[in-house]
Design a protein around this motif. Structure first.
Motif, PDB file in Angstrom:
ATOM      1  N   ASN A 100     -37.798  11.371 -14.191  1.00 56.51           N
ATOM      2  CA  ASN A 100     -36.770  12.373 -14.484  1.00 56.51           C
ATOM      3  C   ASN A 100     -37.377  13.634 -15.082  1.00 56.51           C
ATOM      4  OD1 ASN A 100     -34.710  10.730 -13.556  1.00 56.51           O
ATOM      5  ND2 ASN A 100     -34.320   9.838 -15.576  1.00 56.51           N
ATOM      6  N   TYR A 101     -38.332  13.437 -15.989  1.00 61.19           N
ATOM      7  CA  TYR A 101     -38.984  14.595 -16.615  1.00 61.19           C
ATOM      8  C   TYR A 101     -39.719  15.431 -15.573  1.00 61.19           C
ATOM      9  CZ  TYR A 101     -42.290  17.322 -19.346  1.00 61.19           C
ATOM     10  OH  TYR A 101     -43.034  18.364 -19.852  1.00 61.19           O
ATOM     11  N   TYR A 102     -40.470  14.773 -14.699  1.00 62.15           N
ATOM     12  CA  TYR A 102     -41.248  15.500 -13.699  1.00 62.15           C
ATOM     13  C   TYR A 102     -40.331  16.178 -12.678  1.00 62.15           C
ATOM     14  CZ  TYR A 102     -45.128  16.454 -10.497  1.00 62.15           C
ATOM     15  OH  TYR A 102     -46.052  17.076  -9.703  1.00 62.15           O
ATOM     16  N   ARG A 103     -39.255  15.493 -12.298  1.00 58.90           N
ATOM     17  CA  ARG A 103     -38.291  16.097 -11.366  1.00 58.90           C
ATOM     18  C   ARG A 103     -37.689  17.367 -11.959  1.00 58.90           C
ATOM     19  NH1 ARG A 103     -33.149  12.827 -11.257  1.00 58.90           N
ATOM     20  NH2 ARG A 103     -33.104  13.861 -13.289  1.00 58.90           N
ATOM     21  N   VAL A 153     -37.884  21.191 -10.560  1.00 58.35           N
ATOM     22  CA  VAL A 153     -36.673  21.970 -10.295  1.00 58.35           C
ATOM     23  C   VAL A 153     -36.739  23.309 -11.019  1.00 58.35           C
ATOM     24  CG1 VAL A 153     -34.177  22.082 -10.699  1.00 58.35           C
ATOM     25  CG2 VAL A 153     -35.199  19.981  -9.809  1.00 58.35           C
ATOM     26  N   ASN A 154     -37.185  23.288 -12.275  1.00 56.28           N
ATOM     27  CA  ASN A 154     -37.288  24.527 -13.056  1.00 56.28           C
ATOM     28  C   ASN A 154     -38.300  25.497 -12.453  1.00 56.28           C
ATOM     29  OD1 ASN A 154     -35.385  23.558 -14.878  1.00 56.28           O
ATOM     30  ND2 ASN A 154     -36.939  22.686 -16.244  1.00 56.28           N
ATOM     31  N   ARG A 155     -39.340  24.981 -11.802  1.00 58.88           N
ATOM     32  CA  ARG A 155     -40.349  25.833 -11.191  1.00 58.88           C
ATOM     33  C   ARG A 155     -39.937  26.320  -9.799  1.00 58.88           C
ATOM     34  NH1 ARG A 155     -45.426  21.766 -12.195  1.00 58.88           N
ATOM     35  NH2 ARG A 155     -45.065  21.387 -14.420  1.00 58.88           N
ATOM     36  N   GLY A 156     -38.843  25.778  -9.279  1.00 54.83           N
ATOM     37  CA  GLY A 156     -38.405  26.167  -7.951  1.00 54.83           C
ATOM     38  C   GLY A 156     -39.051  25.381  -6.837  1.00 54.83           C
ATOM     39  N   VAL A 157     -39.834  24.350  -7.184  1.00 56.75           N
ATOM     40  CA  VAL A 157     -40.479  23.520  -6.158  1.00 56.75           C
ATOM     41  C   VAL A 157     -39.448  22.623  -5.484  1.00 56.75           C
ATOM     42  CG1 VAL A 157     -42.253  21.770  -5.727  1.00 56.75           C
ATOM     43  CG2 VAL A 157     -42.657  23.578  -7.402  1.00 56.75           C
TER      44      VAL A 157
END
Length: 230
Positions: free
Chosen positions: A174-177, A181-185
Motif C-alpha cells: 500500500n505504501y509503495y502504491r 500514485v503521487n509520482r504519477g507513475v
C-alpha cells in the motif's frame, strides 16, 4: 553514495558496495519475514531452518552480455527495486531510487552464515569478468578482470518505517502504491467499475503411457480434476 567521487588508492579496486547489511536485522528469537521482489513479491520467514544458498537477485535481471557466464538461482527476475523486513509490530520498507539498474538484493535467514535474518542492497561499481589464461604447461587458470573506471552513478536508497497495522507485506504494498500514485507513475482506477476482468487458465490433463493387462496405451493423467477446478 556518489560513486563518481570515490577515490581509490593502491593497486586494489572496489567492485561492489554492500549498504547497511544488518540494518533492521532480526535475531533468532524474533518472528517476522523478509520481503524480496522475486517476481511480484515473495516472503522469506525468519528462522525457517532451511539450509540453502542466500537469496541474491539482480534488479531487472542479469546483464544479457554476461548471462552465459553467470550462474543464478532458479528464481523469477526482481521486477521492482524494493525490499523490506517485518519484525513483530514494526517494519522497514526500502526502495532503491538511484542506481537500481546496477543493484542486487541480498537476503538470508539465521543459521546459514550468522545468527541474523537480514536483507540489504548490493551495488555494482564496475563490471567484471573471468578470463581463462593458459600457461606453458597447458594448465589453464581463470583470472578476474575489472573495468577500469567506476560507474558515475548516485546510488540512493530511501527507507520508510511502518508501524502497527501498516507493518505487514500488504502495508508495504500500500505504501509503495501510494508513492507511485503521487509520482504519477500509477493512476487510480475508477471505483465505479461494475465488473472486473477475470481469466482462468487450468491444465486439465496430460497424455501418459499406461498399460492394461500388459498392453500399452496412451491415457490421460489428470492434473486438475473437475472437482478441483470447481
Amino acid at each position: 553514495m556518489p560513486a563518481g567521487r570515490i577515490k581509490e588508492t593502491g593497486k586494489g579496486k572496489i567492485e561492489r558496495i554492500d549498504l547497511l547489511c544488518f540494518f533492521g536485522a532480526a535475531g533468532t528469537n524474533e518472528k517476522g519475514y523478509i520481503l524480496v521482489p522475486n517476481g511480484s513479491g515473495s516472503l522469506i520467514y525468519f528462522n525457517n531452518g532451511k539450509k540453502t544458498e542466500r537469496y541474491m537477485q539482480y534488479v531487472y535481471g542479469v546483464d544479457e552480455t554476461a548471462q552465459s557466464y553467470t550462474v543464478v538461482e532458479d528464481t523469477v527476475n526482481a521486477m521492482m527495486p524494493v525490499f523490506g523486513i517485518k519484525r513483530e509490530n514494526s517494519a522497514i520498507f526500502a526502495e532503491i531510487t538511484g542506481g537500481d539498474t546496477m543493484a542486487a538484493i541480498v537476503a538470508d535467514v539465521s543459521g546459514n552464515i550468522n545468527s541474523y535474518n537480514y536483507v540489504y542492497p548490493s551495488f555494482l561499481l564496475r563490471g567484471s569478468e573471468k578470463v581463462s589464461v593458459f600457461g606453458v604447461t597447458g594448465v589453464s587458470a581463470d583470472l578476474p578482470t575489472l573495468e577500469k573506471d567506476i560507474y558515475d552513478i548516485n546510488y540512493t536508497v530511501t527507507y520508510a518505517f511502518l508501524e502497527r497495522e501498516n507493518a505487514s507485506y500488504s502495508g508495504m504494498a500500500n505504501y509503495y502504491r501510494n508513492e507511485l500514485v503521487n509520482r504519477g507513475v500509477l493512476r487510480k482506477k475508477d471505483e465505479k467499475q461494475d465488473s472486473i476482468p477475470f481469466y482462468l487458465d487450468i491444465v486439465g490433463g496430460v497424455k501418459l503411457q499406461k498399460s492394461f493387462l500388459g498392453v500399452p496405451y496412451m491415457g490421460v493423467y489428470p492434473m486438475t480434476t473437475f472437482e478441483e477446478a470447481g
